[in-house]
Each structure stands twice: as structure tokens, then as C-alpha cells.
Design an enzyme around this catalytic site. Structure first.
Site, mmCIF file in Angstrom:
data_model
loop_
_atom_site.group_PDB
_atom_site.id
_atom_site.type_symbol
_atom_site.label_atom_id
_atom_site.label_comp_id
_atom_site.label_asym_id
_atom_site.label_seq_id
_atom_site.Cartn_x
_atom_site.Cartn_y
_atom_site.Cartn_z
ATOM 1 C CD GLN A 1 -9.544 -95.113 -5.642
ATOM 2 O OE1 GLN A 1 -10.256 -95.831 -6.321
ATOM 3 N NE2 GLN A 1 -8.971 -94.033 -6.143
ATOM 4 C CG ASN A 2 -2.895 -96.743 -3.958
ATOM 5 O OD1 ASN A 2 -3.763 -96.998 -4.797
ATOM 6 N ND2 ASN A 2 -1.978 -95.815 -4.141
ATOM 7 C CG HIS B 1 -10.402 -99.925 -2.260
ATOM 8 N ND1 HIS B 1 -10.085 -99.536 -3.537
ATOM 9 C CD2 HIS B 1 -11.676 -99.495 -2.045
ATOM 10 C CE1 HIS B 1 -11.135 -98.899 -4.080
ATOM 11 N NE2 HIS B 1 -12.094 -98.863 -3.187
ATOM 12 C CB CYS C 1 -14.596 -113.484 15.798
ATOM 13 S SG CYS C 1 -12.817 -113.399 15.595
ATOM 14 C CB CYS D 1 -9.203 -116.367 13.552
ATOM 15 S SG CYS D 1 -9.717 -115.246 14.867
ATOM 16 C CB CYS E 1 -12.641 -117.488 16.731
ATOM 17 S SG CYS E 1 -12.864 -117.293 14.940
ATOM 18 C CG ASN F 1 -4.105 -89.936 -14.326
ATOM 19 O OD1 ASN F 1 -3.378 -90.464 -15.148
ATOM 20 N ND2 ASN F 1 -5.069 -90.587 -13.681
ATOM 21 N N PRO F 2 -0.990 -88.713 -15.744
ATOM 22 C CG PRO F 2 0.529 -90.475 -16.004
ATOM 23 C CD PRO F 2 -0.361 -89.810 -15.008
HETATM 24 P P1 OAD Z 1 -6.250 -97.907 -12.026
HETATM 25 O O1 OAD Z 1 -5.255 -98.947 -12.397
HETATM 26 O O2 OAD Z 1 -7.663 -98.104 -12.459
HETATM 27 O O3 OAD Z 1 -5.787 -96.491 -12.572
HETATM 28 C C1 OAD Z 1 -4.487 -96.029 -12.390
HETATM 29 C C2 OAD Z 1 -4.402 -94.594 -12.851
HETATM 30 O O4 OAD Z 1 -3.112 -94.120 -12.558
HETATM 31 C C3 OAD Z 1 -4.645 -94.376 -14.338
HETATM 32 O O5 OAD Z 1 -5.573 -93.316 -14.521
HETATM 33 C C4 OAD Z 1 -3.264 -93.973 -14.865
HETATM 34 O O6 OAD Z 1 -3.330 -93.039 -15.950
HETATM 35 C C5 OAD Z 1 -2.676 -93.307 -13.636
HETATM 36 N N1 OAD Z 1 -1.186 -93.286 -13.584
HETATM 37 C C6 OAD Z 1 -0.301 -94.166 -14.107
HETATM 38 N N2 OAD Z 1 0.955 -93.818 -13.812
HETATM 39 C C7 OAD Z 1 0.880 -92.679 -13.064
HETATM 40 C C8 OAD Z 1 1.853 -91.831 -12.458
HETATM 41 N N3 OAD Z 1 3.166 -92.083 -12.540
HETATM 42 N N4 OAD Z 1 1.415 -90.761 -11.766
HETATM 43 C C9 OAD Z 1 0.092 -90.492 -11.662
HETATM 44 N N5 OAD Z 1 -0.866 -91.258 -12.227
HETATM 45 C C10 OAD Z 1 -0.484 -92.350 -12.912
HETATM 46 O O7 OAD Z 1 -6.144 -97.740 -10.433
HETATM 47 P P2 OAD Z 1 -7.196 -97.139 -9.401
HETATM 48 O O8 OAD Z 1 -7.949 -96.006 -9.984
HETATM 49 O O9 OAD Z 1 -6.473 -96.920 -8.135
HETATM 50 O O10 OAD Z 1 -9.582 -101.857 -5.909
HETATM 51 O O11 OAD Z 1 -8.174 -98.367 -9.222
HETATM 52 C C11 OAD Z 1 -9.209 -98.277 -8.288
HETATM 53 C C12 OAD Z 1 -9.446 -99.615 -7.633
HETATM 54 O O12 OAD Z 1 -9.620 -100.602 -8.655
HETATM 55 C C13 OAD Z 1 -8.256 -100.119 -6.843
HETATM 56 O O13 OAD Z 1 -8.207 -99.614 -5.533
HETATM 57 C C14 OAD Z 1 -8.502 -101.597 -6.813
HETATM 58 C C15 OAD Z 1 -8.885 -101.789 -8.263
HETATM 59 O O14 OAD Z 1 -9.659 -102.876 -8.546
HETATM 60 C C16 OAD Z 1 -9.645 -103.005 -5.277
HETATM 61 O O15 OAD Z 1 -8.837 -103.895 -5.446
HETATM 62 C C17 OAD Z 1 -10.808 -103.109 -4.357
#
Ligand code: OAD
Length: 232
Positions: free
Chosen positions: A92-93, A110, A121, A137, A139, A202-203
Site C-alpha cells: 500500500q506504500n 496505491h 490522456c 503533459c 497534451c 505489527n507492534p
Molecule cells: P497506517 O498508518 O494506517 O497503519 C500503520 C500500521 O503500522 C499500524 O498498524 C502500526 O501499528 C504499524 N507499525 C508501526 N510501526 C511499525 C513497525 N516498525 N513495524 C511494523 N508495523 C508497524 O498505514 P496503512 O495501513 O499502510 O493510502 O494505511 C493504509 C492506507 O491509508 C495508506 O496506503 C494510505 C493511507 O491513507 C492512501 O494514501 C491512498
């Protein structure tokens, strides 16, 4: 942590990553303490309406994020994943950290901070510097960050590649996601229903029932330990 995983025991491994994967590199997560959406409102910076209202402000926000990501480096966890080129990475990153660590063919659900796309375009332009080279762009229309903002549809081809990889995997490892944003949040269930062994790192685990094993730890430590890789 006991019970190392031997990648050779599995035919298809999927690493499914969220913002927590990059947290130890210094890239802020979205939610929780220090999260991006705590300081920047989605309505002002992360939707098409915001871009139409004030494109410069939205581009400046993304340029700021590009600069801060360029100051960060992939960590040992990214390298462990990159060391398994046969595994698929569904992320998702948007920060490109997996690719910088050496992972090829990362499925970016994402989009990417390092690409622009034309709103008219559909032309896509890789753009890797701190500042965007141009916001126009050929275009004539505007280029916008090739990122899935709130309210945007996910790219259907990317989504189907991700779903197919997950349906076919026999080991699914979710790392660093709160599991709150759909449709990505449905992937752990999809993996489980497809018969994969599912692990969460996940912590602060998500509490989802889809996981066979939950490792309450940080990606940069838990991944090398899980695969029995000695840390550099
Ligand atoms: P979040 O910020 O919602 O969640 C981050 C997660 O990472 C949490 O569950 C933390 O507990 C965990 N975390 C923190 N430090 C960590 C570590 N060192 N090791 C492992 N886990 C750790 O981020 P996402 O779930 O990625 O979308 O968010 C999903 C989407 O929401 C993103 O892609 C973005 C956002 O809005 C868009 O921008 C479209």
C-alpha cells in the site's frame, strides 16, 4: 521468537505491506502518533477536489514527502524481502522503499510518489527527483501525482494482479498495516480463504481473525528473525 520460516517450504509467498513497513526507515505512518493524517487534512491534500482547488498546494505537499523519503533508507526488513526475488510484494506504500532495497515488480496498490499521470490522456511519467520536473503533459493538461487519493478508484489491472497473487499464495505475511483502508483491508481474508498460512507482523496487531500467527514486533527486527537471517 521460535519457529523460523523456511521459504523453500512454500511455493508462492506474498508480502503485503503498509506504512509500518517503512516506519523504522523514518517514513511516518498515516494514523496513530506522528501520523501524516494527524497533521495534514485529507480534504486539503489527498483528494482530487483538493488538487482542482489548489494544484500547487497539493504538489508542494507531495514534494515535501518526496524530500523526506529521499532522506530515509530501506532497513534490514526491506532487504530480507528483496532477498526473496521469487516472492511477490503487494504494497500500500507509495514511497518506493521496497524497490530501493532491490525488490523487483512490486505491486503498488496505491500508486507511487515517484510517478505523475495526466488527468486527460492517462500518460504516466516516472519522476524521481526531489522536485517535480514539470506539472504539464505534452497534451496540454495537468499532470497529477499517480497516487490513489481518497475517492479515487484503484487501478483495475493492479488490483487484479494483486488479487491473483494473493489467491495463489500459500504463505501470506502482512506487515505494518492498520487494515483500515479498503479494498486492501480485505486481502488477509482473501489469503486465508485461499488456504494460505497467514502471519501478521505489527507492534500493535490489527486484531483481525485471518491470521494463523501474530508477531507483535517491528518489521526491521521481526523479518530477519522470522527467516533466521542474521542481521548486518
Ligand atoms: P497506517 O498508518 O494506517 O497503519 C500503520 C500500521 O503500522 C499500524 O498498524 C502500526 O501499528 C504499524 N507499525 C508501526 N510501526 C511499525 C513497525 N516498525 N513495524 C511494523 N508495523 C508497524 O498505514 P496503512 O495501513 O499502510 O493510502 O494505511 C493504509 C492506507 O491509508 C495508506 O496506503 C494510505 C493511507 O491513507 C492512501 O494514501 C491512498
Amino acid at each position: 521468537m521460535s519457529q523460523h520460516i523456511d521459504p523453500g517450504d512454500y511455493n508462492h509467498i506474498v508480502f503485503f505491506t503498509g506504512a509500518g513497513m517503512s516506519a523504522e526507515s523514518g517514513v511516518p505512518t498515516y494514523r496513530g502518533k506522528g501520523g501524516i493524517w494527524g497533521s495534514y487534512s485529507i480534504e486539503e491534500y489527498a483528494c482530487q477536489e483538493a488538487f482542482e482547488r489548489n494544484p500547487r498546494k497539493v504538489l508542494d505537499f507531495h514534494q515535501k514527502r518526496r524530500r523526506s523519503v529521499l532522506d530515509c533508507e530501506p532497513h534490514e526488513g526491506h532487504r530480507v524481502i528483496a532477498g526473496m526475488p521469487e516472492a511477490r510484494v503487494v504494497t500500500q506504500n507509495i514511497d518506493g522503499m521496497h524497490q530501493r532495497a532491490g525488490s523487483k515488480e512490486v505491486i503498488e496498490l496505491h500508486g507511487s510518489l515517484w510517478r505523475l499521470r495526466c488527468q486527460s490522456c492517462g500518460f504516466k511519467k516516472e519522476d524521481l527527483g526531489e522536485e517535480y520536473e514539470t506539472d504539464r503533459c505534452s497534451c496540454g493538461d495537468r499532470l497529477r501525482p499517480d497516487i490513489i487519493w481518497f475517492g479515487d478508484m484503484l487501478d483495475a489491472v493492479v488490483m487484479s494482479r494483486a488479487s491473483e497473487a494473493i489467491r495463489n499464495c500459500d504463505l501470506f505475511i502482512s506487515i505494518g498495516t492498520s487494515g483500515t483502508v479498503w479494498p486492501a483491508a480485505g486481502f488477509p481474508d482473501l489469503a486465508r480463504k485461499s488456504g494460505a498460512y497467514c502471519i501478521e507482523i505489527n507492534p500493535e496487531p490489527s486484531g483481525a481473525t485471518s491470521y494463523d500467527r501474530v508477531i507483535e514486533g517491528a518489521a526491521g527486527e521481526a523479518l530477519p528473525e522470522l527467516f533466521g537471517v542474521s542481521r548486518l
